[in-house]
Design an enzyme around this catalytic site. Structure first.
Site, mmCIF file in Angstrom:
data_model
loop_
_atom_site.group_PDB
_atom_site.id
_atom_site.type_symbol
_atom_site.label_atom_id
_atom_site.label_comp_id
_atom_site.label_asym_id
_atom_site.label_seq_id
_atom_site.Cartn_x
_atom_site.Cartn_y
_atom_site.Cartn_z
ATOM 1 N N HIS A 1 5.993 -22.637 -52.920
ATOM 2 C CA HIS A 1 5.821 -21.277 -52.392
ATOM 3 C C HIS A 1 6.817 -20.325 -53.053
ATOM 4 C CE1 HIS A 1 3.767 -22.508 -48.313
ATOM 5 N NE2 HIS A 1 2.999 -22.665 -49.365
ATOM 6 N N ASP B 1 4.259 -28.069 -44.229
ATOM 7 C CA ASP B 1 4.975 -28.079 -45.512
ATOM 8 C C ASP B 1 5.289 -29.514 -45.935
ATOM 9 O OD1 ASP B 1 5.028 -25.364 -45.944
ATOM 10 O OD2 ASP B 1 7.102 -25.079 -45.291
ATOM 11 N N ILE C 1 10.330 -14.709 -42.235
ATOM 12 C CA ILE C 1 11.410 -13.910 -42.819
ATOM 13 C C ILE C 1 11.322 -12.441 -42.383
ATOM 14 C CG2 ILE C 1 12.321 -13.014 -45.003
ATOM 15 C CD1 ILE C 1 11.812 -15.752 -46.239
ATOM 16 N N THR C 2 10.114 -11.907 -42.270
ATOM 17 C CA THR C 2 10.007 -10.498 -41.856
ATOM 18 C C THR C 2 10.453 -10.316 -40.403
ATOM 19 O OG1 THR C 2 7.652 -10.881 -41.396
ATOM 20 C CG2 THR C 2 8.200 -9.843 -43.491
#
Length: 492
Positions: free
Chosen positions: A88, A192, A408-409
């Site tokens: 990613h 993941d 993350i945002t």
């Protein structure tokens, strides 16, 4: 002679009262004096997304502020470097923004400093006008079941750290000689890990996965990965992007039991759109008739499946008792509605043979210093909008503030909010006025303790070395994983 920062300690307990309201003019000049601090020295503990976004916002909205970012690793960026999957790379582009922040002449990276050990939080408070704790969630939730300590069982967090080059996990060496792996948990980290286990190694060779991890994965015998959750399809925590990647993973086929999805079509009509789209994709995959994808699935040599309504009860040992050979799952049913839905055992169990068990039931923050309040049940520092309860001048942002949730945002928004609260308090005169020594005092303490911080320019030297090593193998970088080697390369 006592270190210079000790002369600042008399500020530590001040102020513990709020200033009078604007309508009360008594002492208003006094508070104006304290709101006039022009060059605040602020320190941020942790250089992951929460730390960098906090610093970025402070520097942007106070043109005289100076921010020192302390980090226990020798390298910056936290989970962006050590948590984001190697396949990613687009998610890691945020590092470019963080680099611009770190290169500001009003910002400094102080790596190789363990706050709580090399320097205490009260010592930081004595040297800075404000301290922001943004050190994330460095631990994992334990399963608390028999057999958890057996070889063949490890946390997904450690597994992710291993293939992403986290120094503390470089010796993990997972045994992938088994046919079946079980991942406990149904979040994005679980997917993941499943994806990395099943991705053809030639697809990973051009990523920044460590060469050591790639070597182990090349020899992997894992053919089937079960991703187990204690609740049902409606409660999965992964997102549609990660699910799509699993469905289209080359050389694999999904195993979903249509019975798990009975009646789901009617129940998803009222759920929010993102969750509805996710459920529709799950439902379509589970009930798809053989057709265009049949040929691809027939050629698949590996498989992954979602097991719902199962809760781990015990890791089953091999006959000689030396390693994991399976897991006993309690069959569950759901009680309650909406957010209150709970999985409760039915009394039935199921044994699932496997040689690898990866626990992905959540990350967990640790207390950093005895002086800092910590809610061990929630795994967070008690706070109100980022202000640490009962400790003026101390703040927190990111996962240690709200728990290990979101992307993350989410952390960006959360960190900006903490920064706003700090700047409001500064303007209102709630933080000490007068100069503070900042890093000068801390540097003296660290030097007396034999600790040598690394700078951002030091990191850029290590970064150049990693990129250089990766070029020969056609990779974006080959990560350095040994701190001793890193220090040697820096001449420390």
């Amino acid at each position: 002679m006592a270190p210079r920062c000790w002369r600042w300690w008399h500020w530590l307990g001040w102020p513990r009262i709020r200033p009078p309201s604007a309508s009360n003019s008594t002492n208003s000049g006094f508070y104006r004096h304290f709101s006039a601090q022009k060059n605040p020295q602020i320190c941020v503990v942790g250089s992951g997304p929460a730390g960098f976004y906090t610093a970025q916002h402070l520097l942007k909205h106070h043109t005289q502020a100076h921010v020192d970012i302390y980090e226990k690793q020798l390298v910056p960026f936290g989970l962006v470097r050590f948590g984001v999957a190697p396949d990613h790379p687009e998610v890691k582009n945020v590092i470019n923004t963080f680099t611009q922040t770190a290169r500001s002449d009003r910002c400094a990276f102080r790596g190789n400093v363990v706050v709580g050990k090399d320097v205490t939080v009260p010592e930081l408070q004595g040297a800075y006008h404000a301290v922001v704790l943004s050190y994330g969630a460095e631990d994992h939730q334990r399963l608390e079941i028999p057999g958890e300590e057996l070889p063949g069982v490890c946390s997904a967090r450690a597994f992710v750290g291993w293939y992403n080059g986290l120094p503390e996990n470089r010796e993990l060496a997972p045994d992938l000689s088994c046919d079946t792996a079980v991942i406990l948990g149904q979040g994005n980290v679980a997917l993941d890990v499943a994806r990395i286990l099943l991705t053809p190694h030639e697809h990973l060779e051009k990523t920044d996965i460590t060469e050591a991890a790639l070597g182990v994965l090349r020899q992997s015998q894992v053919k089937t990965v079960w991703i187990v959750g204690r609740r049902g399809p409606l409660q999965v925590a992964f997102t549609i992007k990660e699910l799509r990647e699993m469905i289209h993973l080359p050389g694999t086929r999904p195993i979903l039991d249509p019975a798990d999805f009975l009646g789901l079509q009617d129940r998803i009509k009222e759920v929010p759109r993102p969750r509805k789209r996710l459920m529709e994709l799950l439902l379509q995959t589970a009930t798809e008739k053989p057709g265009a994808g049949a040929a691809r699935q027939a050629l698949a040599t590996r498989a992954w499946g979602l097991r719902f309504f199962r809760s781990p009860q015990q890791v089953l040992p091999s006959p000689d008792g030396r390693r994991a050979a399976g897991i006993r799952l309690a069959v569950t049913r759901l009680e309650g509605v909406g957010e209150a839905t709970q999985a409760v055992p039915t009394g039935d169990t199921e044994d699932l043979p496997c040689g690898l068990v990866l626990s992905s039931v959540g990350y967990k923050s640790r207390p950093i210093d005895p002086s800092v309040p910590f809610d061990s049940k929630l795994g967070i520092i008690p706070n109100v909008e980022g202000r640490v309860v009962d400790v003026p001048g101390l703040y927190c942002s990111g996962w240690v503030k709200r728990g290990p949730t979101g992307v993350i945002t989410t952390t960006m928004t959360d960190s900006f909010l903490t920064s706003q609260m700090l700047l409001q308090d500064l303007k209102a005169g709630l933080l000490p006025s007068g100069p503070r020594p900042g890093f000068a005092a801390i540097q003296a303490l660290l030097s007396s303790r034999g600790v040598r911080p690394v700078s951002f320019s030091d990191w850029e030297k290590l970064d150049a070395e990693e990129v250089s090593r990766g070029q020969g193998a056609g990779k974006p970088r080959e990560k350095l994983v040994d701190p001793h080697e890193m220090l040697r390369l820096l001449g420390h």
